[in-house]
Design a protein around this motif. Structure first.
Motif, PDB file in Angstrom:
ATOM      1  N   ILE A  83     -43.652 -36.626 -29.920  1.00  0.00           N
ATOM      2  CA  ILE A  83     -42.489 -37.032 -29.132  1.00  0.00           C
ATOM      3  C   ILE A  83     -42.885 -37.215 -27.674  1.00  0.00           C
ATOM      4  N   LEU A  84     -43.663 -36.282 -27.137  1.00  0.00           N
ATOM      5  CA  LEU A  84     -44.087 -36.382 -25.739  1.00  0.00           C
ATOM      6  C   LEU A  84     -44.988 -37.590 -25.504  1.00  0.00           C
ATOM      7  N   PHE A  85     -45.849 -37.918 -26.461  1.00  0.00           N
ATOM      8  CA  PHE A  85     -46.684 -39.115 -26.291  1.00  0.00           C
ATOM      9  C   PHE A  85     -45.841 -40.393 -26.356  1.00  0.00           C
ATOM     10  N   ILE A  86     -44.786 -40.393 -27.170  1.00  0.00           N
ATOM     11  CA  ILE A  86     -43.891 -41.544 -27.220  1.00  0.00           C
ATOM     12  C   ILE A  86     -43.141 -41.685 -25.891  1.00  0.00           C
ATOM     13  N   VAL A  87     -42.652 -40.574 -25.354  1.00  0.00           N
ATOM     14  CA  VAL A  87     -41.954 -40.597 -24.065  1.00  0.00           C
ATOM     15  C   VAL A  87     -42.906 -41.064 -22.969  1.00  0.00           C
ATOM     16  N   TYR A  88     -44.150 -40.589 -23.007  1.00  0.00           N
ATOM     17  CA  TYR A  88     -45.137 -41.041 -22.023  1.00  0.00           C
ATOM     18  C   TYR A  88     -45.344 -42.553 -22.134  1.00  0.00           C
ATOM     19  N   GLY A  89     -45.465 -43.063 -23.349  1.00  0.00           N
ATOM     20  CA  GLY A  89     -45.664 -44.505 -23.545  1.00  0.00           C
ATOM     21  C   GLY A  89     -44.505 -45.314 -22.995  1.00  0.00           C
ATOM     22  N   SER A  90     -43.290 -44.825 -23.194  1.00  0.00           N
ATOM     23  CA  SER A  90     -42.114 -45.509 -22.665  1.00  0.00           C
ATOM     24  C   SER A  90     -42.112 -45.487 -21.135  1.00  0.00           C
ATOM     25  N   ALA A  91     -42.429 -44.338 -20.548  1.00  0.00           N
ATOM     26  CA  ALA A  91     -42.477 -44.226 -19.082  1.00  0.00           C
ATOM     27  C   ALA A  91     -43.575 -45.121 -18.511  1.00  0.00           C
ATOM     28  N   LYS A  92     -44.703 -45.200 -19.194  1.00  0.00           N
ATOM     29  CA  LYS A  92     -45.813 -46.047 -18.741  1.00  0.00           C
ATOM     30  C   LYS A  92     -45.423 -47.527 -18.807  1.00  0.00           C
ATOM     31  N   SER A  93     -44.677 -47.897 -19.836  1.00  0.00           N
ATOM     32  CA  SER A  93     -44.215 -49.279 -19.966  1.00  0.00           C
ATOM     33  C   SER A  93     -43.298 -49.652 -18.808  1.00  0.00           C
ATOM     34  N   VAL A  94     -42.368 -48.762 -18.463  1.00  0.00           N
ATOM     35  CA  VAL A  94     -41.466 -49.018 -17.341  1.00  0.00           C
ATOM     36  C   VAL A  94     -42.255 -49.087 -16.034  1.00  0.00           C
ATOM     37  N   TYR A  95     -43.216 -48.193 -15.874  1.00  0.00           N
ATOM     38  CA  TYR A  95     -44.049 -48.188 -14.663  1.00  0.00           C
ATOM     39  C   TYR A  95     -44.813 -49.505 -14.517  1.00  0.00           C
ATOM     40  N   ASN A  96     -45.392 -49.997 -15.601  1.00  0.00           N
ATOM     41  CA  ASN A  96     -46.129 -51.268 -15.546  1.00  0.00           C
ATOM     42  C   ASN A  96     -45.204 -52.432 -15.186  1.00  0.00           C
ATOM     43  N   THR A  97     -43.987 -52.408 -15.681  1.00  0.00           N
ATOM     44  CA  THR A  97     -43.013 -53.448 -15.344  1.00  0.00           C
ATOM     45  C   THR A  97     -42.658 -53.379 -13.864  1.00  0.00           C
ATOM     46  N   VAL A  98     -42.446 -52.172 -13.351  1.00  0.00           N
ATOM     47  CA  VAL A  98     -42.110 -52.004 -11.928  1.00  0.00           C
ATOM     48  C   VAL A  98     -43.260 -52.490 -11.046  1.00  0.00           C
ATOM     49  N   ARG A  99     -44.494 -52.214 -11.464  1.00  0.00           N
ATOM     50  CA  ARG A  99     -45.656 -52.678 -10.682  1.00  0.00           C
ATOM     51  C   ARG A  99     -45.672 -54.193 -10.576  1.00  0.00           C
ATOM     52  N   ILE A 146     -43.084 -56.220 -10.860  1.00  0.00           N
ATOM     53  CA  ILE A 146     -41.948 -56.640 -10.036  1.00  0.00           C
ATOM     54  C   ILE A 146     -42.270 -56.452  -8.558  1.00  0.00           C
ATOM     55  N   GLU A 147     -42.945 -55.378  -8.209  1.00  0.00           N
ATOM     56  CA  GLU A 147     -43.300 -55.153  -6.809  1.00  0.00           C
ATOM     57  C   GLU A 147     -44.350 -56.145  -6.313  1.00  0.00           C
ATOM     58  N   ASP A 148     -45.010 -56.833  -7.242  1.00  0.00           N
ATOM     59  CA  ASP A 148     -45.914 -57.924  -6.862  1.00  0.00           C
ATOM     60  C   ASP A 148     -45.160 -59.252  -6.752  1.00  0.00           C
ATOM     61  N   ARG A 149     -43.826 -59.162  -6.676  1.00  0.00           N
ATOM     62  CA  ARG A 149     -42.926 -60.296  -6.468  1.00  0.00           C
ATOM     63  C   ARG A 149     -42.854 -61.248  -7.662  1.00  0.00           C
ATOM     64  N   VAL A 150     -42.834 -60.691  -8.849  1.00  0.00           N
ATOM     65  CA  VAL A 150     -42.592 -61.466 -10.060  1.00  0.00           C
ATOM     66  C   VAL A 150     -41.202 -61.052 -10.532  1.00  0.00           C
ATOM     67  N   TYR A 151     -40.233 -61.987 -10.579  1.00  0.00           N
ATOM     68  CA  TYR A 151     -38.847 -61.604 -10.752  1.00  0.00           C
ATOM     69  C   TYR A 151     -38.169 -62.109 -12.021  1.00  0.00           C
ATOM     70  N   THR A 152     -38.763 -63.035 -12.766  1.00  0.00           N
ATOM     71  CA  THR A 152     -38.098 -63.496 -13.985  1.00  0.00           C
ATOM     72  C   THR A 152     -38.653 -62.762 -15.195  1.00  0.00           C
ATOM     73  N   VAL A 153     -37.792 -62.566 -16.188  1.00  0.00           N
ATOM     74  CA  VAL A 153     -38.187 -61.845 -17.402  1.00  0.00           C
ATOM     75  C   VAL A 153     -39.367 -62.537 -18.072  1.00  0.00           C
ATOM     76  N   ALA A 160     -42.934 -60.797 -18.584  1.00  0.00           N
ATOM     77  CA  ALA A 160     -43.465 -60.671 -19.949  1.00  0.00           C
ATOM     78  C   ALA A 160     -44.866 -61.265 -20.039  1.00  0.00           C
ATOM     79  N   MET A 161     -45.074 -62.379 -19.369  1.00  0.00           N
ATOM     80  CA  MET A 161     -46.391 -63.017 -19.383  1.00  0.00           C
ATOM     81  C   MET A 161     -47.429 -62.128 -18.690  1.00  0.00           C
ATOM     82  N   HIS A 162     -47.059 -61.509 -17.566  1.00  0.00           N
ATOM     83  CA  HIS A 162     -47.988 -60.662 -16.817  1.00  0.00           C
ATOM     84  C   HIS A 162     -48.302 -59.349 -17.534  1.00  0.00           C
ATOM     85  N   THR A 163     -47.321 -58.810 -18.252  1.00  0.00           N
ATOM     86  CA  THR A 163     -47.518 -57.506 -18.890  1.00  0.00           C
ATOM     87  C   THR A 163     -47.936 -57.594 -20.344  1.00  0.00           C
TER      88      THR A 163
END
Length: 164
Positions: A56-72, A74-81, A85-88
């Motif tokens: 369960i903890l590894f699944i939660v970590y994977g989900s948090a890592k996915s959100v973190y990668n998306t935020v990274r 977005i902070e590089d100024r990529v704003y469309t889904v 998706a292409m970058h990640t």
């Protein structure tokens, strides 16, 4: 972004500790069965709890890592889904879910999400402004927030908000 990164690190550490306790619980259980009842109980608890907690903890970590990668991205100024998706390398539905989670967790402040792209929220209330004042009573210079209606920290005289 720092919040998202620290959550990833926290969940990873918890997952690794859980994995170590799972593995350590088995020999503790065996040694406790031979020598000590308390050790036997500790081994059973460590093994049983972490048998479920570890994945369960590894699944939660994977989900948090996915959100973190998306935020990274977005902070590089990529704003469309589609572009995120292409970058990640994720599908668009996963990106949408990650963006919504990031907004809900407070990782992306000041953005509006319409389901396809992020835009800056120009209607967002700006935070309080720091102002400098000179007390008319004691002559001290001090800073205060524009949202505050306080007193001089030195003599207690009220802040005059009619002057800048």
């Amino acid at each position: 972004m720092k919040q998202a990164k620290s959550k990833c690190i926290l969940f990873l550490c918890m997952a690794i500790c859980s994995a170590i306790l799972l593995v350590a619980g088995i020999p503790t259980l065996i040694i406790g069965a031979v020598n000590n009842t308390a050790m036997l109980v500790a081994g059973i608890v460590m093994t049983a709890v972490n048998f479920y907690a570890c994945p369960i903890l590894f699944i939660v970590y994977g989900s948090a890592k996915s959100v973190y990668n998306t935020v990274r991205v977005i902070e590089d100024r990529v704003y469309t889904v589609k572009d995120i998706a292409m970058h990640t390398g994720k599908n668009e539905e996963t990106v949408k879910n990650d963006v919504l989670k990031a907004i809900n967790f407070g990782y992306l402040e000041g953005y509006l999400f319409d389901g396809e792209k992020l835009t800056f929220n120009s209607n967002r209330k700006l935070g309080p402004e720091t102002k400098v004042a000179k007390c008319e009573n004691c002559g001290a210079t001090y800073e205060y927030l524009s949202a505050e209606s306080g007193n001089c920290p030195y003599c207690g005289s009220p802040v005059r908000t009619d002057k800048k």
